[in-house]
Design a protein around this motif. Sequence first.
Motif, mmCIF file in Angstrom:
data_model
loop_
_atom_site.group_PDB
_atom_site.id
_atom_site.type_symbol
_atom_site.label_atom_id
_atom_site.label_comp_id
_atom_site.label_asym_id
_atom_site.label_seq_id
_atom_site.Cartn_x
_atom_site.Cartn_y
_atom_site.Cartn_z
ATOM 1 N N HIS A 2 0.835 -1.205 0.000
ATOM 2 C CA HIS A 2 0.000 0.000 0.000
ATOM 3 C C HIS A 2 0.871 1.257 0.000
ATOM 4 C CE1 HIS A 2 -3.495 2.524 0.737
ATOM 5 N NE2 HIS A 2 -2.826 3.102 1.722
ATOM 6 N N LYS A 3 1.942 1.257 0.756
ATOM 7 C CA LYS A 3 2.838 2.418 0.799
ATOM 8 C C LYS A 3 3.481 2.651 -0.566
ATOM 9 C CE LYS A 3 4.035 1.892 5.700
ATOM 10 N NZ LYS A 3 5.134 1.546 6.668
ATOM 11 N N THR A 53 0.787 3.873 -3.128
ATOM 12 C CA THR A 53 0.412 5.264 -2.884
ATOM 13 C C THR A 53 1.468 6.217 -3.438
ATOM 14 O OG1 THR A 53 -0.805 4.627 -0.882
ATOM 15 C CG2 THR A 53 -0.189 6.946 -1.105
ATOM 16 N N GLU A 95 1.311 6.182 -7.293
ATOM 17 C CA GLU A 95 0.129 6.909 -7.762
ATOM 18 C C GLU A 95 0.362 8.414 -7.690
ATOM 19 O OE1 GLU A 95 -3.385 5.812 -5.697
ATOM 20 O OE2 GLU A 95 -3.457 3.771 -6.495
ATOM 21 N N PRO A 102 -4.942 4.744 -10.368
ATOM 22 C CA PRO A 102 -5.613 4.166 -9.194
ATOM 23 C C PRO A 102 -6.319 2.856 -9.540
ATOM 24 C CG PRO A 102 -6.068 6.516 -9.366
ATOM 25 C CD PRO A 102 -5.400 6.114 -10.655
#
Length: 365
Positions: A278-279, A282, A285, A292
Amino acid sequence: MTKGREKRQNPYKGWKIQQDKKPPFRWRAYHRKTGEKIDCTVFEVYSLAFNMEVHRINEQHKAIEAKPGTLGMLIKLYRASAFTSGDLASRTIADYEKCFEYLRPIEGTPLSRFNSPLIVKMRDKARASRKDHFANYLVRVVSLLFAWGKERGHVSDNPAAGIRAIRKKKGAPAANRPWTDAERDAVQAAMPRHMLLPFTLMMFYGLDPQDALALPKTAIRDGRIDTRRGKTGQEVFLPLFEPVKAAMEAAGPHDAITLCANSRGKPWTYNGFSTNWHKLKTDLEAKGVIQPGLTLKGLRHTVATILREMGKDYGTIQLVLGHATEAMARHYSKRADMTKQTSAAVTDFEAELNKRKTKVVKPAL
């Protein structure tokens, strides 16, 4: 802290889990109330197998028995039968347990009170707190539970049968969409070394994230991966090829029993890898490198889509991804079929329009 020891917060209520202060730093785990121990050389601490063993012992030593004629009793009977039969994969059991844990506050509800309106109310409440996917899955599990109970005479009806699933909102992005080639290349280039191997297994073989992280070293033999899909139990045989071999070499040696290991040389947990992913996602993105909506599960759809675009049949895709049915192979590769069919249809439509064009006749002077 003594060098070599790993300090972690204990997430298991009612359990004492600790690591020896001196080498070889063995892990020890025991149930506080009963003193029952878990052999941490067999069930590696914080692994899925360890979680399941903790749950098994917790259930075995529950102080309060479920009341007869209640939802709790039906769940208990189902666990004792289905969970020990060997017919369900450990991943499936874990998914069912999430639903049973959610239902714990209403375990004392008499079975006679359950009807379709109550199931819908349960579904909508779950939707508000856990979103659509969990709410729909909860209904499926409850339906399965009551169907099992009806066959054995514990209930007279299945109140969850026929309950419609919550429909996806119009305009909502597709879940687990396939990745573009550019996105796969960008993420692979940005992956730190300790994350690269599990990501490569997901990207090139379409392994479930949990299956890739839990893959034992012993699954690699005779130049191939010989394993089973955790969710369906289907056998999967995959030859090793260069990108995977390169990722294995780049990962370096470690003492974990799993093929993939985190930065400390320990087996990955799904939550640990998911947090790191997730890090990274993110950050990429924010830089505009990826769009996304990327999910690790989407890599399974990516593999299926590419295979279908190559002309592979659904039976082959089913074997590669370890699906239980060919219908699931169709579902995972539907985007490729849609693109192929629409492209062909539009091309044919254009040709038909060209045939219908009338010749322009110049007027006589």
